[in-house]
Structures are given as structure tokens and as C-alpha cells.
Design a protein around this motif. Structure first.
Motif, PDB file in Angstrom:
ATOM      1  N   ARG A   1      -0.906  -2.526  -4.015  1.00  0.00           N
ATOM      2  CA  ARG A   1      -2.006  -3.325  -3.488  1.00  0.00           C
ATOM      3  C   ARG A   1      -3.187  -3.326  -4.455  1.00  0.00           C
ATOM      4  O   ARG A   1      -3.777  -4.354  -4.761  1.00  0.00           O
ATOM      5  N   GLU A   2      -3.488  -2.126  -4.957  1.00  0.00           N
ATOM      6  CA  GLU A   2      -4.606  -1.992  -5.903  1.00  0.00           C
ATOM      7  C   GLU A   2      -4.302  -2.750  -7.192  1.00  0.00           C
ATOM      8  O   GLU A   2      -5.166  -3.420  -7.755  1.00  0.00           O
TER       9      GLU A   2
ATOM     10  N   THR B   1      -0.681   6.089 -10.483  1.00  0.00           N
ATOM     11  CA  THR B   1      -0.755   6.472  -9.072  1.00  0.00           C
ATOM     12  C   THR B   1      -1.368   5.386  -8.205  1.00  0.00           C
ATOM     13  O   THR B   1      -1.437   5.518  -6.985  1.00  0.00           O
TER      14      THR B   1
ATOM     15  N   THR C   1      -1.770   2.146  -5.971  1.00  0.00           N
ATOM     16  CA  THR C   1      -0.809   1.457  -5.114  1.00  0.00           C
ATOM     17  C   THR C   1      -0.580   0.040  -5.651  1.00  0.00           C
ATOM     18  O   THR C   1      -1.384  -0.474  -6.442  1.00  0.00           O
TER      19      THR C   1
ATOM     20  N   ALA D   1       0.820  -1.207   0.000  1.00  0.00           N
ATOM     21  CA  ALA D   1       0.000   0.000   0.000  1.00  0.00           C
ATOM     22  C   ALA D   1       0.855   1.259   0.000  1.00  0.00           C
ATOM     23  O   ALA D   1       0.369   2.348  -0.256  1.00  0.00           O
ATOM     24  N   LEU D   2       2.126   1.128   0.287  1.00  0.00           N
ATOM     25  CA  LEU D   2       3.001   2.292   0.414  1.00  0.00           C
ATOM     26  C   LEU D   2       3.581   2.747  -0.923  1.00  0.00           C
ATOM     27  O   LEU D   2       4.035   3.868  -1.054  1.00  0.00           O
ATOM     28  N   HIS D   3       3.608   1.829  -1.882  1.00  0.00           N
ATOM     29  CA  HIS D   3       4.269   2.169  -3.143  1.00  0.00           C
ATOM     30  C   HIS D   3       3.274   2.155  -4.292  1.00  0.00           C
ATOM     31  O   HIS D   3       2.259   1.466  -4.236  1.00  0.00           O
ATOM     32  N   THR D   4       3.599   2.904  -5.336  1.00  0.00           N
ATOM     33  CA  THR D   4       2.703   2.955  -6.496  1.00  0.00           C
ATOM     34  C   THR D   4       3.310   2.222  -7.676  1.00  0.00           C
ATOM     35  O   THR D   4       4.531   2.057  -7.756  1.00  0.00           O
TER      36      THR D   4
END
Lengths: 339, 215
Positions: free
Chosen positions: A294-295, A290, A292, A267-270
Motif C-alpha cells: 500500500r505504501e 519492509t 507495505t 497492507a498485508l504484504h511488503t
């Protein structure tokens, strides 16, 4: 797997993987109340690399060694390409299953060429064909036959020895390989390099591989699928790395995944931070730069794809997991530097 | 007559005796190697059995050779048979023990790797375990040889072959002509043979140990 077609095995095309089925596989040692492996059912598709990951003593190595019958199952059945493994002569069976162990197990009194040639010689290949195969395999694992074929194992570095270990396992071009923590004894840098080379090799060869490790990072990196095992080799989850990362089946798997730490990092990185390959096909599921990690992972899992498009470039799951590892390494360095 | 003159004038006799000495030692060590390595291979992974084998062969060593040879006369008669049987018995301990120790010293990963790639148990023993244990086993054979070169001299007591005849003959006639020379020549011969055997084993060790184990 019969001896009749042994001659066909050295084709440059090579033998690709065969399906492995474990049904109700159980190992009970006399005098022990609990079975070491209990009622394991597992179906490994042809050409897939499946990683058994779990804490030490969970029975993952025992389960693997039953496949080539170094350990005889108490009950249950094993089939490779539909054939009943337990009905075969064990030595004959093992000559058609590649086997790599953590200690490598090269024979120090034999040259590299002799070590690699053992199984082809056991299968009575003609001398010339064995020599050609040895040369081919040395090239395949990135070593120069003119330099290395006549050397002895102790004259090689640990990383080189491990490459020879893999070459020896591939010698008779077996459809199935069993690997027991093969890179476990090498230093972290060599290990990363061996993993990368091995992945490249496997993409080409498409063997069916059972790979045992206790290192979850390694499992994520190498596995087409991962079987997370708990005690008595019970399968807690058997799925793709992406699915296991995104949706751990239970607390146990989550704790093994490293739970929050890894997911938080996602979740911290894109995805914008990853350099994708240009030229993404239009039908590839896409996310914004943009988004993450996670996404991005969620989209991959939802669409059943191991790649997504980001601004017209292709980002693969392997790159995504590499980014997580890189972030992890940076975090660790900063922690160390801070003290 | 000086010792050198004695040796020169009796060279044929002495060299014949030395040759017989070598023959009886080589034959005995050869038989002991076959039996001893066999016993070691069969028992090394069964501690109780290898304990019995090593205990029995070390027990045999404590029997005084003179007494043992004497006891063999009524059973095996005089000459080669008694000598060889006794020498084989005395050679056993170093060979059996070193075979057991050598095989136990082979890394278990070697055996697992061999079995794992489809070698039979016998194949792994012949092509992996024995070659890797060989330097240790050969040391045992060498120690046995050194031991029985001396003991073989005593075989003259049961009319066995070898340089012992010179020694016994000389000692029996001590004080008479050439008695001391005979005893000395026999003893010196045994020492020289021992040195030659040792040299021989150095060469054998070099020729039979894989270069891969020496790097």
C-alpha cells in the motif's frame, strides 16, 4: 487510414497507435426511455491500452462498437487521429480497425491462413505480401506457420484460436484495435497466459486499444488506463490502475475495485516479498523492503511513476499487482482447504 | 419378349428418354435453386416474409401434379415449358425452407466478426453465411431432386420429355404386346435415375463442403 498508403502497412516497423476522441457520444434506441450510452467524453492517447470496465449492461460494449460503427451513434462525434469517423465509409473504416470478439469468430470453413488474410485481401494486397504477412503474424502470436497455416479453426485449441483471432485483427496492421472481452471464454490458466503474451505484444506494437471487460483484475493487469463505467456508460473514473486502486473516485468505483479486500491485501504484504530487477537508477523513488504494498503504491502515485526502487532493485506496478493477485489466490486456496 | 430383351432392343429409345428425364429434372432443380436460395437469402431474417414464402411453396406442393399439368396446357401449351414450370414449383419448398433454416443456423458471431473486420453485407453473405449454410441447403436441393424425378414422369401427360412416355404408353395399351414391358422399363429407369442422382449429390457434397466443416 486512407487506402493509398495501405501498401505501407506491412512494414516490419509497423503502424503505431493513433489518438481516439469521443465527444458527447450518445446512443438512444427507439422505444427506450433511457439512452443506452449518454454523452460520453473520452480522450485516448495514441498507443495506450484503455480498458472499459463495468457491470454487464452498462453500455461499455455499445460504446466500443460505435467506434467502428457496428452501432451507429445517435449523436456526438468520434475522431481517430483527428479524422471524423462518422464521415467515413463504414466498411473501409473497419478494415483499418482491428476487431476481436469473445466468441473469436474465426470462420470454420477457411484455413487459418485464409482467416488471417481476409482483411489484407479486402485491401487488395498482392498475394505474396499477404502470404508473408500471415507467416509473420503466426510467428508473432507464437504459432508455427508450417504447422498451423493450413489447418482449420476447429483443429486448434481454444487458446490457439484466440491467438489467431488477435493475429487476424492485426493483419492489415491497423493503428487502432477494439477488443470485446477477448479472453472471456477461455479457462483461467489459458487466460493468464494469453494476457501475458498480449501484454508483451502490445509493448512491442504500441497500438491504441480499447479493451472491454467486466473483470477488474484483468483491467488492472492490462490497462494503461482504466475507464470505470456505470449505467449508460457514464465514466465514474478514468485514470491509471494505480490511481484507481489507491484513490477510487467514489463509492461506486471503490465497490468495483473490490474496495477493502484489495486495499487490505495491499497492507498485508511488503515489497520485500517481491523479487525486483537489480540495477535501480538513483533518481527512482525508493521505499524500504519492509514497506507495505500500500505504501509502495502511494509512493508510485505521488511521484507519478510506475516503478520504484527497493534496496537497489526495481519493482514495477505490474509486479505489485501480480503480488496482490498471488496473495489472493493463496487466500482462496487456504479457504478451500480449510473446509 | 422378356423385359431384358425389351430393354436391349429399345436401348436407343430408352436411353434417349432417360437423358431427357435427367435434363428436365436438372434444369428444373437448377432454376429452383437460383429462385429458392434467392428467396431464402432475402427473407431468412424477416420471419413474416419467410413464413409467407415457405407457406406458399408448401401450398403449391399440395396441388395434385396431374391436375396442375392439365391446367397449364391452355396457358403454357404442351411440352417442356409446362413441365419445367411445374417441376420448379414442386422443388421450391425444400430449397427455400432449408436455405432459411441453414442461414438462421449460422452463428451470429460469424456475421459480427465478418462485418467487424470490414466485409460488406453482401460479402459476408457470399463468403461466410452461404458457405456455412451450404450443407443444409444442399440437402434441400437433394430432397427436391428426389421428389421431382417421380413427378417428372407424369409430365408425359402434357407431352413433356422423359421416361414418363414409356410408362403412360405402356399403361394405355395394357394387355397388348410389350405394354407391361414399356411400363416396367420406364418405372425401373426412374428408380435407377433416382439412385444415380443421389450418388451424384454425395460426390457434390464432398467436393463443395469445406474440409474445415468436416473436421
Amino acid at each position: 487510414m486512407s487506402d493509398d498508403n495501405a501498401d505501407d502497412h506491412a512494414d516490419s516497423s509497423g503502424t503505431t497507435g493513433e489518438r481516439i476522441e469521443l465527444v458527447g457520444l450518445t446512443k438512444r434506441y427507439p422505444g427506450q426511455a433511457e439512452p443506452a450510452v449518454e454523452n460520453v467524453d473520452l480522450d485516448v492517447a495514441a498507443g495506450e491500452l484503455v480498458v472499459f470496465v463495468g457491470p454487464s449492461g452498462c453500455g461499455k460494449t455499445t460504446t466500443m462498437k460505435m467506434i467502428n460503427r457496428l452501432i451507429e451513434p445517435t449523436s456526438g462525434s468520434i475522431r481517430i487521429d483527428g479524422r471524423d469517423v462518422l464521415a467515413m465509409q463504414p466498411d473501409q473504416l473497419r478494415r483499418h480497425i482491428g476487431y476481436v470478439i469473445q466468441q473469436i469468430g474465426l470462420f470454420p470453413h477457411m484455413t487459418i491462413a485464409q482467416n488471417i488474410g481476409i482483411v489484407p485481401n479486402l485491401l487488395k494486397w498482392p498475394k505474396k505480401k499477404v502470404a508473408e504477412r500471415v507467416d509473420h503474424l503466426l510467428h508473432l502470436v507464437g504459432l508455427d506457420p508450417t504447422v498451423h497455416a493450413r489447418r482449420y479453426p476447429r483443429q486448434l485449441s481454444g487458446g490457439q484460436q484466440q491467438r489467431i483471432g488477435v493475429a487476424r485483427a492485426l493483419a492489415a496492421d491497423p493503428p487502432v484495435m477494439l477488443m470485446d472481452e477477448p479472453f472471456g471464454a477461455t479457462d483461467p490458466i489459458t487466460r493468464l497466459r494469453l494476457q501475458d503474451e498480449f501484454l508483451r505484444l502490445q509493448r512491442e506494437l504500441r497500438k491504441t486499444i480499447i479493451f472491454v471487460t467486466h473483470d477488474f483484475e484483468e483491467a488492472i493487469k492490462l490497462g494503461d488506463r482504466i475507464a470505470v463505467l456505470r449505467e449508460r456508460s457514464h465514466i465514474a473514473q478514468y485514470d491509471t490502475p494505480a490511481n484507481i486502486l489507491a484513490r477510487p473516485a467514489d463509492e461506486y468505483v471503490a465497490s468495483f475495485v473490490g474496495g477493502d479486500a484489495t486495499l487490505k491485501r495491499l497492507a498485508l504484504h511488503t515489497v520485500g516479498e517481491i523479487d525486483g530487477e537489480p540495477g535501480a537508477p538513483a533518481d527512482l523513488p525508493g521505499v524500504a523492503p519492509t514497506a507495505t504494498l500500500r505504501e509502495a503504491l502511494d509512493v508510485m502515485v505521488a511521484r507519478g511513476s510506475d516503478r520504484i526502487s527497493v534496496d537497489g532493485t526495481v519493482v514495477t506496478f505490474a509486479q505489485l499487482s501480480a503480488a496482490v493477485r498471488a496473495a489472493d489466490a493463496v487466500d482462496r486456496q487456504q479457504t478451500t482447504a480449510g473446509h | 419378349m422378356s423385359l431384358t430383351e425389351y430393354i436391349q432392343t429399345r436401348w436407343d429409345l430408352l436411353s434417349q428418354a432417360a437423358m431427357n428425364h435427367v435434363l428436365v429434372v436438372a434444369l428444373s432443380v437448377g432454376i429452383a435453386t437460383v429462385i429458392g436460395v434467392g428467396v431464402g437469402v432475402l427473407t431468412y431474417n424477416r420471419p413474416r416474409l419467410s413464413g409467407i414464402a415457405i407457406g406458399a411453396s408448401s401450398g403449391f406442393l399440395t396441388i395434385p401434379s396431374f391436375a396442375l399439368l392439365g391446367l397449364f396446357i391452355p396457358i403454357l401449351g404442351l411440352g417442356w415449358t409446362s413441365t419445367v414450370v411445374a417441376l420448379v414449383g414442386y422443388s421450391m419448398l425444400p430449397i427455400v425452407r432449408n436455405t432459411v433454416v441453414g442461414l438462421r443456423g449460422v452463428d451470429a458471431a460469424m456475421v459480427e466478426a465478418g462485418r467487424g473486420i470490414g466485409m460488406s453485407a453482401a460479402g459476408v453473405m457470399l463468403r461466410i453465411q452461404l458457405p456455412l449454410a451450404w450443407p443444409v441447403i444442399l440437402t434441400g436441393i437433394r430432397v427436391s431432386t428426389q421428389m421431382i424425378i417421380g413427378i417428372a414422369a407424369i409430365a408425359a401427360y402434357v407431352a413433356g420429355p422423359g421416361l414418363g412416355n414409356q410408362i403412360f404408353d405402356g399403361l394405355a395399351r395394357l394387355g397388348s404386346v410389350n405394354a407391361l414391358n414399356a411400363a416396367l422399363a420406364g418405372t425401373l429407369g426412374v428408380v435407377v435415375l433416382a439412385l444415380l442422382f443421389d450418388l451424384f449429390y454425395l460426390v457434390i457434397r464432398h467436393l463443395t463442403t469445406s474440409r474445415g466443416l468436416r473436421v
